[in-house]
Design a protein around this motif. Structure first.
Motif, mmCIF file in Angstrom:
data_model
loop_
_atom_site.group_PDB
_atom_site.id
_atom_site.type_symbol
_atom_site.label_atom_id
_atom_site.label_comp_id
_atom_site.label_asym_id
_atom_site.label_seq_id
_atom_site.Cartn_x
_atom_site.Cartn_y
_atom_site.Cartn_z
ATOM 1 N N LYS A 26 0.831 -1.204 0.000
ATOM 2 C CA LYS A 26 0.000 0.000 0.000
ATOM 3 C C LYS A 26 0.867 1.256 0.000
ATOM 4 N N GLU A 27 1.909 1.253 0.831
ATOM 5 C CA GLU A 27 2.803 2.406 0.880
ATOM 6 C C GLU A 27 3.529 2.583 -0.447
ATOM 7 N N GLU A 78 0.972 3.968 -3.033
ATOM 8 C CA GLU A 78 0.577 5.352 -2.793
ATOM 9 C C GLU A 78 1.721 6.329 -3.041
ATOM 10 N N ASP A 106 -8.729 -2.777 -0.829
ATOM 11 C CA ASP A 106 -8.124 -1.517 -0.391
ATOM 12 C C ASP A 106 -6.933 -1.154 -1.275
ATOM 13 N N LEU A 107 -6.156 -2.137 -1.681
ATOM 14 C CA LEU A 107 -5.046 -1.879 -2.597
ATOM 15 C C LEU A 107 -5.564 -1.438 -3.959
ATOM 16 N N ARG A 133 -8.161 0.407 -4.467
ATOM 17 C CA ARG A 133 -8.480 1.827 -4.338
ATOM 18 C C ARG A 133 -7.219 2.682 -4.453
ATOM 19 N N SER A 134 -6.149 2.248 -3.811
ATOM 20 C CA SER A 134 -4.893 2.999 -3.877
ATOM 21 C C SER A 134 -4.357 3.033 -5.303
ATOM 22 N N ARG A 182 -6.310 5.468 -7.473
ATOM 23 C CA ARG A 182 -6.127 6.883 -7.156
ATOM 24 C C ARG A 182 -4.770 7.444 -7.554
ATOM 25 N N GLU A 184 -14.397 4.806 -7.661
ATOM 26 C CA GLU A 184 -13.319 5.723 -8.040
ATOM 27 C C GLU A 184 -13.499 6.261 -9.458
#
Length: 486
Positions: free
Chosen positions: A190-191, A194, A251-252, A254-255, A258, A313
């Protein structure tokens, strides 16, 4: 100043400057006037030093008075020279300012406003100010930015504010629930996504490998069951244990949507791995088909949630990639070795749930839909988005192919009976321009009339035997208003 005015004053500021030229004095005056207009009480020699006053007392009182909360030091070449040489009024002010700046605990009272720089671009700052941060007014092109910086400093309203101190992560608490096995890989992925770091793809692959390991490890082994628990309950418990890992994938998604679309291919690879967990390994010599039902449930939820997240999204482009992607899939029962599958392969059915109604004495139309409804009431993607994704996947083939039939079974739409308006994607297709874009990317560039006609045909089909009526497909797809506005 009247008592009423004193009560309204938020900050008092003294301006220290050199009378370098009439133009410079005029600039200082304009700055002072603007500050007054913006609520700052300014002490300026032109306004406050009258005949008969003691200039030294005026300077000392203006600089050291606790009522004066800010001192603005206007720095140009002449100010620097007079301050360093202790000449004139500036020299006197320098003798007062120097100990004040160095001895005061509060360093937020004094700031230099630099209005001039030398030929090398070096600011004219007096020695007593040292290497402290100054506000740069030397470039006329960014004077408004400098003024905002000044106002924020005067009013103690910085642009960047330290965030509120939170709590330490729950996974560090010995008494907290055991974190997911993939938690570390998920956080790193995730980090990386992003931050759009070069290593994001590798981190996503690591997460995907960990995800698959858990979906296989949590698969029920029928040979180890003592027969006391019903098979459907075993499958439901296994799916419940798998589901949090799939939510990490959402959740990943979504990242990625974005800010790191380049990593979407790696997400599609994870979906391929997710699909692979629904079938036995080629090397397996004995197995029970029910062992894989929990994986089939979460494969459906996993893919549906990815599409639902992309809908939230508004990433129609990524949805198109997901729907048209050939999913690499080794089917040990297919007899054709390695092959690829279309997205419909994710819409699998858990046969072990067939007897659940009879066993529990209930009458659920679709237990897989029931579990999604239960587990997606909170968090993201929302259950309404899951229904929207289900409807979209249901419509794809019949609208793309005239006379074709739906190859995706929209389980969650069993809960749409009280949904009396179009889902967001279809509601936005009221715009002819938006419809054209969506149609080109998802529906094979059909016209609005073709879309309406083929959707109406689907609306006549009955999807669930145990329900009085099926979902209002036409309403959910908003066909009455499709492409009705420019």
């Amino acid at each position: 100043m009247s008592v009423e005015q004193e009560r309204e004053v938020g900050h008092k500021a003294f301006i220290s400057y050199a009378w370098s030229s009439p133009e410079h004095k005029a600039w200082v005056r304009r700055l002072a006037e603007r500050l007054v207009e913006d609520g700052v009480f300014i002490i300026l020699d032109e306004w406050d030093l009258k005949p008969g006053h003691d200039p030294l007392h005026f300077m000392e009182q203006s600089i050291t008075s606790p009522e004066v909360t800010k001192v603005l030091i206007i720095c140009d070449q002449m100010y620097k020279e007079k301050a360093n040489g202790r000449a004139g009024g500036v020299g006197t002010e320098t003798q007062i300012l120097t100990p004040e700046i160095y001895r005061k605990v509060d360093q937020n009272k004094y700031a230099a406003l630099v209005t001039e720089a030398d030929d090398e671009g070096k600011a004219y700052v007096p020695t007593f100010y040292g290497g402290r941060i100054f506000i740069d007014f030397s470039d006329a092109a960014r004077e408004e930015e400098a003024y905002e910086e000044l106002m924020r400093w005067i009013n103690d309203a910085p642009l960047h504010v330290r965030p509120k101190l939170g709590k330490k992560p729950a996974y560090l608490d010995k008494d907290a629930a055991t974190p997911l096995v993939t938690q570390s890989r998920y956080r790193r992925a995730k980090e990386g996504v992003e931050r759009n770091s070069p290593g994001a793809a590798g981190l996503l692959r690591e997460f995907g490998e960990g995800l698959v390991e858990q979906l296989v490890a949590l698969r029920p082994d029928r040979s180890r069951q003592d027969g006391s628990a019903p098979i459907d309950e075993i499958i439901v418990s296994a799916a419940d244990a798998m589901r949090p890992y799939v939510r990490q994938m959402h959740d990943l998604t979504r990242s990625i949507a974005r800010g790191a679309s380049s990593a979407f291919d790696d997400l599609l690879a994870i979906l391929e791995q997710l699909l692979a967990t629904t079938e036995r390994d080629r090397e397996a010599t004995s197995w029970n088909p029910a062992m894989f039902d929990a994986n089939r449930m979460v494969a459906y939820e996993g893919f549906l949630g990815v599409i639902a997240t992309l809908l939230a999204e508004r990433r129609i482009d990524l949805i198109a990639q997901a729907l048209d992607h050939p999913y690499f899939y080794e089917d040990p029962s297919g007899g054709r070795g390695r092959s690829t599958k279309d997205f419909e392969e994710f819409g699998q059915y858990a046969e072990s749930l067939q007897g659940r109604n009879q066993r529990l004495g209930q009458n659920r139309a679709d237990w897989q839909a029931e579990f999604i409804h239960e587990h997606y009431k909170v968090g993201s993607p929302a259950f309404s988005r899951m229904m929207e994704a289900d409807l979209l996947l249901y419509l794809i083939r019949p609208i793309r192919q005239p006379g074709g039939y739906a190859t995706w079974y929209p389980r969650t739409l069993v809960y749409s009976s009280n949904w009396y308006h179009a889902f967001e994607l279809f509601a936005r297709m009221e715009s002819a321009r938006y419809f054209s874009r969506v149609s080109e990317m998802l529906f094979g560039s059909v016209s609005a009339e073709e879309f309406k006609e083929r959707t109406r045909e689907l609306g006549t089909q009955r999807l669930w035997r145990h329900t009085v009526r099926g979902p209002a497909i036409g309403t959910l797809a908003g066909i009455e208003h499709i492409a009705s506005r420019n």
